[in-house]
Design a protein around this motif. Sequence first.
Motif, PDB file in Angstrom:
ATOM      1  N   THR A   3    -106.113-113.024   8.135  1.00 16.91           N
ATOM      2  CA  THR A   3    -105.559-112.628   9.432  1.00 16.91           C
ATOM      3  C   THR A   3    -104.751-111.332   9.374  1.00 16.91           C
ATOM      4  O   THR A   3    -104.738-110.576  10.324  1.00 16.91           O
ATOM      5  N   ARG A   4    -104.100-111.073   8.250  1.00 23.02           N
ATOM      6  CA  ARG A   4    -103.251-109.868   8.229  1.00 23.02           C
ATOM      7  C   ARG A   4    -104.079-108.580   8.327  1.00 23.02           C
ATOM      8  O   ARG A   4    -103.550-107.515   8.616  1.00 23.02           O
ATOM      9  N   LEU A   5    -105.385-108.678   8.110  1.00 19.53           N
ATOM     10  CA  LEU A   5    -106.235-107.491   8.221  1.00 19.53           C
ATOM     11  C   LEU A   5    -107.030-107.469   9.538  1.00 19.53           C
ATOM     12  O   LEU A   5    -107.967-106.705   9.691  1.00 19.53           O
ATOM     13  N   ILE A   6    -106.653-108.350  10.444  1.00 21.56           N
ATOM     14  CA  ILE A   6    -107.367-108.402  11.742  1.00 21.56           C
ATOM     15  C   ILE A   6    -106.486-107.806  12.840  1.00 21.56           C
ATOM     16  O   ILE A   6    -105.276-108.016  12.851  1.00 21.56           O
ATOM     17  N   ARG A   7    -107.102-107.063  13.750  1.00 27.86           N
ATOM     18  CA  ARG A   7    -106.391-106.595  14.946  1.00 27.86           C
ATOM     19  C   ARG A   7    -107.289-106.864  16.145  1.00 27.86           C
ATOM     20  O   ARG A   7    -108.457-106.465  16.147  1.00 27.86           O
ATOM     21  N   ASN A   8    -106.728-107.539  17.143  1.00 28.87           N
ATOM     22  CA  ASN A   8    -107.484-107.810  18.367  1.00 28.87           C
ATOM     23  C   ASN A   8    -106.849-107.039  19.514  1.00 28.87           C
ATOM     24  O   ASN A   8    -105.668-107.211  19.804  1.00 28.87           O
ATOM     25  N   LYS A  68    -105.285 -96.850   5.043  1.00 27.22           N
ATOM     26  CA  LYS A  68    -104.314 -96.990   3.955  1.00 27.22           C
ATOM     27  C   LYS A  68    -104.873 -97.866   2.823  1.00 27.22           C
ATOM     28  O   LYS A  68    -104.210 -98.788   2.331  1.00 27.22           O
ATOM     29  N   GLY A  69    -106.124 -97.600   2.479  1.00 29.20           N
ATOM     30  CA  GLY A  69    -106.717 -98.270   1.330  1.00 29.20           C
ATOM     31  C   GLY A  69    -107.176 -99.700   1.553  1.00 29.20           C
ATOM     32  O   GLY A  69    -107.554-100.384   0.613  1.00 29.20           O
ATOM     33  N   GLU A  70    -107.130-100.168   2.807  1.00 29.81           N
ATOM     34  CA  GLU A  70    -107.613-101.522   3.064  1.00 29.81           C
ATOM     35  C   GLU A  70    -108.630-101.507   4.194  1.00 29.81           C
ATOM     36  O   GLU A  70    -108.622-100.623   5.040  1.00 29.81           O
ATOM     37  N   LYS A  71    -109.484-102.539   4.200  1.00 28.24           N
ATOM     38  CA  LYS A  71    -110.527-102.607   5.222  1.00 28.24           C
ATOM     39  C   LYS A  71    -110.085-103.568   6.324  1.00 28.24           C
ATOM     40  O   LYS A  71    -109.898-104.762   6.083  1.00 28.24           O
ATOM     41  N   PHE A  72    -109.902-103.016   7.505  1.00 31.40           N
ATOM     42  CA  PHE A  72    -109.449-103.830   8.631  1.00 31.40           C
ATOM     43  C   PHE A  72    -110.606-104.222   9.540  1.00 31.40           C
ATOM     44  O   PHE A  72    -111.562-103.458   9.712  1.00 31.40           O
ATOM     45  N   GLU A  73    -110.482-105.410  10.129  1.00 29.64           N
ATOM     46  CA  GLU A  73    -111.449-105.851  11.131  1.00 29.64           C
ATOM     47  C   GLU A  73    -110.812-105.669  12.507  1.00 29.64           C
ATOM     48  O   GLU A  73    -109.784-106.282  12.805  1.00 29.64           O
ATOM     49  N   LEU A 169    -111.975 -86.321  19.581  1.00 28.24           N
ATOM     50  CA  LEU A 169    -110.741 -85.833  18.952  1.00 28.24           C
ATOM     51  C   LEU A 169    -109.670 -86.920  18.931  1.00 28.24           C
ATOM     52  O   LEU A 169    -109.465 -87.601  19.939  1.00 28.24           O
ATOM     53  N   GLY A 170    -109.003 -87.065  17.786  1.00 31.74           N
ATOM     54  CA  GLY A 170    -107.859 -87.981  17.703  1.00 31.74           C
ATOM     55  C   GLY A 170    -108.241 -89.455  17.606  1.00 31.74           C
ATOM     56  O   GLY A 170    -107.372 -90.326  17.717  1.00 31.74           O
ATOM     57  N   ILE A 171    -109.516 -89.753  17.405  1.00 30.43           N
ATOM     58  CA  ILE A 171    -109.966 -91.147  17.427  1.00 30.43           C
ATOM     59  C   ILE A 171    -109.460 -91.925  16.197  1.00 30.43           C
ATOM     60  O   ILE A 171    -108.933 -93.033  16.338  1.00 30.43           O
ATOM     61  N   GLU A 172    -109.598 -91.314  14.999  1.00 28.65           N
ATOM     62  CA  GLU A 172    -109.124 -92.005  13.788  1.00 28.65           C
ATOM     63  C   GLU A 172    -107.623 -92.259  13.869  1.00 28.65           C
ATOM     64  O   GLU A 172    -107.145 -93.322  13.482  1.00 28.65           O
ATOM     65  N   GLU A 173    -106.891 -91.259  14.365  1.00 30.07           N
ATOM     66  CA  GLU A 173    -105.441 -91.408  14.494  1.00 30.07           C
ATOM     67  C   GLU A 173    -105.123 -92.586  15.415  1.00 30.07           C
ATOM     68  O   GLU A 173    -104.217 -93.381  15.151  1.00 30.07           O
ATOM     69  N   LEU A 174    -105.899 -92.704  16.495  1.00 27.84           N
ATOM     70  CA  LEU A 174    -105.656 -93.794  17.440  1.00 27.84           C
ATOM     71  C   LEU A 174    -105.966 -95.146  16.791  1.00 27.84           C
ATOM     72  O   LEU A 174    -105.203 -96.109  16.945  1.00 27.84           O
ATOM     73  N   MET A 175    -107.066 -95.217  16.028  1.00 30.20           N
ATOM     74  CA  MET A 175    -107.379 -96.474  15.342  1.00 30.20           C
ATOM     75  C   MET A 175    -106.268 -96.831  14.356  1.00 30.20           C
ATOM     76  O   MET A 175    -105.871 -97.994  14.238  1.00 30.20           O
ATOM     77  N   GLY A 176    -105.741 -95.801  13.689  1.00 25.50           N
ATOM     78  CA  GLY A 176    -104.623 -96.016  12.772  1.00 25.50           C
ATOM     79  C   GLY A 176    -103.402 -96.538  13.513  1.00 25.50           C
ATOM     80  O   GLY A 176    -102.728 -97.472  13.054  1.00 25.50           O
ATOM     81  N   ALA A 177    -103.134 -95.980  14.684  1.00 30.13           N
ATOM     82  CA  ALA A 177    -101.968 -96.409  15.465  1.00 30.13           C
ATOM     83  C   ALA A 177    -102.132 -97.862  15.912  1.00 30.13           C
ATOM     84  O   ALA A 177    -101.176 -98.635  15.922  1.00 30.13           O
ATOM     85  N   ILE A 179    -103.775-100.172  14.314  1.00 32.19           N
ATOM     86  CA  ILE A 179    -103.546-101.011  13.131  1.00 32.19           C
ATOM     87  C   ILE A 179    -102.048-101.094  12.807  1.00 32.19           C
ATOM     88  O   ILE A 179    -101.512-102.166  12.524  1.00 32.19           O
ATOM     89  N   ASP A 180    -101.364 -99.946  12.889  1.00 25.81           N
ATOM     90  CA  ASP A 180     -99.940 -99.930  12.539  1.00 25.81           C
ATOM     91  C   ASP A 180     -99.066-100.631  13.569  1.00 25.81           C
ATOM     92  O   ASP A 180     -98.060-101.248  13.225  1.00 25.81           O
TER      93      ASP A 180
END
Length: 598
Positions: A3-8, A68-73, A169-177, A179-180
């Motif tokens: 669960t810690r690697l999941i984001r809904n 950050k080195g982990e695979k998120f779902e 543009l900015g898509i990876e950053e948004l996915m990172g946000a 997750i964070d």
Amino acid sequence: TPTRLIRNFCIIAHIDHGKSTLADQFLLKSGAVSQRDIKAQTLDSMDLERERGITIRMHPVTIFFDHKGEKFELNLIDTPGHVDFNYEVSRSLAACEGAILLVDAFQGVQAQTVANGFLAMEAQLKLVPTLNKIDLPHARPEFVIGEMEQAMLVEDPDEVMKVSARAGLGIEELMGAVIDRVPAPSGAPAEPLKALIYNSHFDTYKGVVVYIRMIDGNLKPGQRIKLMRAGREYVVTEMGQFRPEPTKIDELGAGQVGYFTANIKTIDDVGIGDTVTDAFNPTAEPLAGYKEPKPMVYSGLYPVNNNEFEDLREALQKLKLNDSSFSYVPEVSDGLGFGFRCGFLGMLHREIIQQRLERDSELNLVQTAPNVTYEIKKQNGEVVQVHGPQDVPDGGGIDEFREPIVKISFLIPSTNIGGLMTMCTERRGTFVRTEYLSPQRVILVFEMPLAEVIYDLYDKLKSFTHGYGTMDYEVVGYRAADLVRMDILVHGNRVDALSIIVHRSNADRRGRKVLERLRKEISRHMFEVALQAAIGGKIIARETIAAMKKDVTAKCYGGDISRKRKLWNKQAEGKKRMKAIGQVEVPQEAFLAVLEDD
Ligand code: GDP
Ligand code: MG
């Protein structure tokens, strides 16, 4: 996935602010689909939706992203962008921990941005405020961020993400946000199975495909499950995730989003909002679920040829398979014969259903003017729901006639306040409050009868605000009003399909308008045709259609042939949708003549 690697999460936005385009970018950037495969708006699979650029159903999609080195779902649930489908927004919110609040960097905050943003906050979702379309040369990020702050959708302007979904543009950053900032689901893998049903669709081979958000425990093929509210048990045959194609997997664990099938035959057996649990090891408490969406707009649907009644029933049944918010029951009309009274979420839903019916079947249909759901309290104290004018009892006995009231918010340029006030007052609206987003833009809230909203209020708003005004509403309850049923008589015959429920103060004016329109829609006959409007047997307005001369083309005065042909064609077209009322031929358009009110 632990669960810690999941984001809904879901994306909430006003229509056209770029939800679908952004969802496509997520698919693209996560490698779930290639640029070559990506069709415009992958997530909007229904043709009609694509044509109209709206998303009606929620298509979940599961993507994987390294951060950050982990695979998120990441599970993304698309949300619809039209007031008719607002209840589906609440559904998708319940399946998520976070939401991207997407705002067009030029258009700024709109009525649905605010409405859905607040829904998400109430549901305790973490918002990730995001500006889209920053590639536009006239984008004005600072101004729009100011509006978001003013509307209390953003606390810290530095938290606002900036993307261009079109340019990627900015898509990876948004996915990172996402997750964070969005918390991981808090479910417990060791607990008994508990999952929320948030949607479903019908598959000819597999039966109902149930969309679930796992809360606790896990789910495997062969497991015997129980739908808690419905009290039914099934054995799971298959399960998987949409990646975005349905992809079979062996297990769904706590926090995940996916689907299962279990040989479920009809969509009505699956309650949206119901809780799935293990039949042998059930969870103690079901989830809270949601309010069932109630159809708020009704109209009659009749085959032009009465022998197509069964075909129409079949076509409606087929539609209903995938749309549990649509309802229909048989009804009989004096003038139109056998048909169905159909219930829709709103006017757009109604239009979509009618188009689907005509597209998927060859039926010729006559549709009667829509009305909202009323309530009548009879003098004996009994309260009944009224889905059409025909249900209004003849001759008194009514203690209270109640209509649905909405709370409606408009977001408009402040220069249009006067126009809006006038429009709302004319429609029996009462002013509730004003709130400025900036000196130029303002939110106004009214309470108003739903009946005054459904027909053309949106078009009126768009026209006098030159496209800048937006609105959003929700039904807040029923209120008694001085309502009456107005009947229309064609050549002495009451045409029940033309009856409408109106406010008494509008009855005279509406009556005259309807007759004027009818006079234009009904062609001349060999005899004079009288048109009358009546309330409780008392005639309040009258018109006549003069008898015709022999040759209909005579009025072209021997004009050019193309004009004559046009007239003939028009008549031929009209023939397709004629209904005989006594000796009078009435075209489909006439049944809608009662609709407009200007
Ligand atoms: P939705 O109604 O929120 O799903 O919006 P869509 O994704 O269908 O986008 C609406 C329109 O905005 C489409 O014409 C898109 O091509 C356009 N659009 C979406 N994102 C961007 C963007 O980042 N920049 C520009 N210039 N246009 C965009
Ligand atoms: Mg869309």
